[in-house]
Every structure is written in C-alpha cells, then in structure tokens.
Write an enzyme that holds these catalytic residues in place. Structure first.
Site, PDB file in Angstrom:
ATOM      1  N   ALA A   1       0.864  -1.178   0.000  1.00 11.52           N
ATOM      2  CA  ALA A   1       0.000   0.000   0.000  1.00 11.52           C
ATOM      3  C   ALA A   1       0.904   1.234   0.000  1.00 11.52           C
ATOM      4  CB  ALA A   1      -0.897  -0.012   1.230  1.00 11.52           C
TER       5      ALA A   1
ATOM      6  N   GLY B   1       0.758  -4.993   0.977  1.00 12.59           N
ATOM      7  CA  GLY B   1      -0.423  -5.068   0.120  1.00 12.59           C
ATOM      8  C   GLY B   1      -0.143  -5.732  -1.216  1.00 12.59           C
TER       9      GLY B   1
ATOM     10  N   GLU C   1      -0.499  -9.302  -0.505  1.00 15.90           N
ATOM     11  CA  GLU C   1      -1.936  -9.546  -0.267  1.00 15.90           C
ATOM     12  C   GLU C   1      -2.719  -9.540  -1.575  1.00 15.90           C
ATOM     13  OE1 GLU C   1      -1.840  -6.324   2.630  1.00 15.90           O
ATOM     14  OE2 GLU C   1      -2.639  -7.692   4.136  1.00 15.90           O
TER      15      GLU C   1
ATOM     16  N   GLU D   1       4.743  -5.037   7.303  1.00 18.45           N
ATOM     17  CA  GLU D   1       4.016  -3.941   7.964  1.00 18.45           C
ATOM     18  C   GLU D   1       4.480  -3.724   9.405  1.00 18.45           C
ATOM     19  OE1 GLU D   1       2.640  -6.333   6.127  1.00 18.45           O
ATOM     20  OE2 GLU D   1       1.130  -5.480   4.786  1.00 18.45           O
TER      21      GLU D   1
END
Ligand code: CAA
Length: 259
Positions: A66, A110, A113, A133
């Site tokens: 992200a 992300g 993911e 993260e």
C-alpha cells in the site's frame, strides 16, 4: 476508460492482461490504482471473449505494498470513519473468471496480499514475498493475516508477520504460496500458456471450479463437498459437458462453446 496507473491489453484474443504501472513508486497501491484495477477486472470479467485474466507488475516489483506516503498522514479516526486504504480491495473477490498473478520482484505488504487475492500465483525466480508492515508500526490490512496462514500454515505466517522478513521464490513454492517458479524471462510466456489453456476449456466449468475451490475456505468440509457435488451434477446440463465427454469417447479434441 483511460487508465493512468495500469496498462491493459488482450493476448490471443482471449486473455486479459493487466499490468500495474507506477514504476517510480514500485507499483505502490493507492486508491486510484485500485479503482482502475477494479474497473479493468470487471471489464474483462464482462467480456464474453475473455476466458482468463493475468495480473502482473514490472520485473522489479509486482507491488511494494500500500502507498505509505499516502497513508502516513491518516489518524485512526480518518482511517476508520472513511474505511480508508483497503476499502476497495476486496472487489477482486467478485471476479468470476480466473485471475492469475504473474509475480516478479517485490510482492510486499499489500502487494503480497493482492497476489494472494488472485486465484494462483506464478512467480519469477527473482520474486520476493513479505508482510513487512510490522516494521512500519502496523499489521497487514488487506488479508495478509488471514490468507497467508491459509496458504503457508501458521508457523511460517507468524514468522513472516512478526519479523517482516522476505521469502524468496523457492521458499514460496516450497511453502505452497505459489504454484510454480519460472525464470524471470519466461514469466509471461509461462503464465500466458496457463491462461490460454484455461481459456480453451468450458468457461462454465472453469467458473464452477473456481467457485468450488474458493468454497473450501468459507465452509465446513461437509458443506463444501455438498456444494461441489451439486455443481458437478449441474454441469451435466451444459453443452460443454456433452462435447467434452463425447470428444474423449471418440478420441478427438473437444471444441467447447462455453454453453
Ligand atoms: N509506498 C510508497 N512508496 C513506495 C513504497 C510504498 N509501499 N515502496 C517503495 N516506494 C517508493 C520509494 O519511496 C521510492 O520513492 P522515491 O524514489 O521517490 O524515494 C521508490 O518507490 C523506490 O523505492 P526504494 O528507493 O526504497 O527502492 P529499493 O530498491 O531501495 O527498495 C523496497 C525496495 C525494499 C521494496 C523498499 O522500497 C521498501 O521497503 N518499500 C516498502 C515496503 C513496505 O513496507 N510495504 C508495506 C506497505 S504497508 C501495507 O501494504 C499495508 C497493507 O497491508 C495494506
């Protein structure tokens, strides 16, 4: 729709290819990119001619996570009230045709993911997976704590989430996170080969296979087996089942009409 952060093309008239294209930020995933990705996926899903979709990035990065620059400013109140950062990510689950992730380079946070939201992952030998993260003072926020243990088991998922370390392609294949590892220069060729093969099968059977395997993650074994049996029987109502089985019996190649 004109896209700025992704590129979209069709291969062999039946495979939709979406390339994440934010090279300066290693394909960091922000709202606009994820909106464009959702649009492109839905357009391919609705296109009768398309039988399979490939999601890929660059040789250096599938996606480095992200967008940290975009999210660094949020307070809890902002993020919670607006359901920011990952609110439009799960739309990938609504896509009914198969989506293959072709991953080279970094698939972090992300990015990892997003790859795990696809139906399966083909990795280049330079791929690196991770959920870093923890190093940013947070935890995975787009399914990493849920999909990674289902893919690689609790111990390795905990190791990844708690240390933030990366897993190379060999370890990812050994652990069941990816289905195949190929040399970097063969990544698209191999993934396209799989996508073209899938596109040649009965589209109804392909969608049913995807739906049924996914059911394994959402239900008890008994419910999943019942769901499978019902869909298996339902496929005997299709022309493609008649064609597929007749072709086998008569030793010829099946030509599916996707009906
Ligand atoms: N968000 C925003 N920008 C990013 C980014 C990210 N996730 N990852 C990389 N970039 C940017 C860098 O800031 C840099 O930009 P500038 O040139 O403007 O400085 C550019 O991409 C190139 O990155 P590096 O110079 O860092 O490249 P590198 O080769 O030295 O390192 C890397 C590559 C190891 C992937 C490193 O960039 C990195 O660690 N990135 C962050 C990975 C990360 O922590 N991801 C998790 C994000 S949180 C998340 O995803 C939450 C969630 O679950 C949804």
């Amino acid at each position: 729709m004109a896209y700025e952060m992704i590129e979209v093309r069709t291969e062999a008239e039946k495979v939709g290819v979406i390339t994440l294209n934010r090279p300066k930020a290693l394909n960091a995933l922000n709202d606009q990119l994820m909106n464009e990705l959702g649009e492109a996926l839905r357009a391919f899903d609705a296109d009768e001619k398309i039988g399979c979709i490939i999601l890929t990035g660059s040789e250096k990065a599938f996606a480095a996570g992200a967008d940290i620059v975009a999210m660094a400013k949020y307070s809890f109140a902002d993020a919670y009230k607006g359901d920011y950062i990952t609110r439009n990510w799960e739309q990938i689950r609504d896509i009914r045709k198969p989506v293959i992730a072709a991953v080279a380079g970094y698939a972090l946070g992300g990015g990892c993911e997003l790859a795990m939201m696809c139906d399966f992952i083909i990795a280049a030998d330079n791929a690196q997976f991770g959920q870093p993260e923890i190093k940013l003072g947070v935890i995975p926020g787009a399914g990493g704590t849920q999909r990674l243990p289902r893919a690689v088991g609790k111990s390795k998922a905990m190791d990844m989430a708690l240390t933030g370390r990366m897993m190379d392609a060999t370890e990812a294949e050994r652990s069941g996170l990816v289905s195949r590892v190929v040399p970097l220069d063969k990544l698209m060729e191999e993934t396209l080969g799989a996508a073209i093969m899938i596109s040649g099968f009965s589209q109804i059977a392909v969608m049913a296979a995807k739906e049924t395997v996914n059911r394994a993650f959402e239900s008890s074994l008994a419910d999943g087996l019942m769901f499978e049996r019902r869909l298996f029987h339902a496929l005997f109502a299709t022309e493609d089942q008649k064609e597929g089985m007749d072709a086998f019996v008569n030793k010829r190649k099946a030509v599916f009409k996707h009906l």
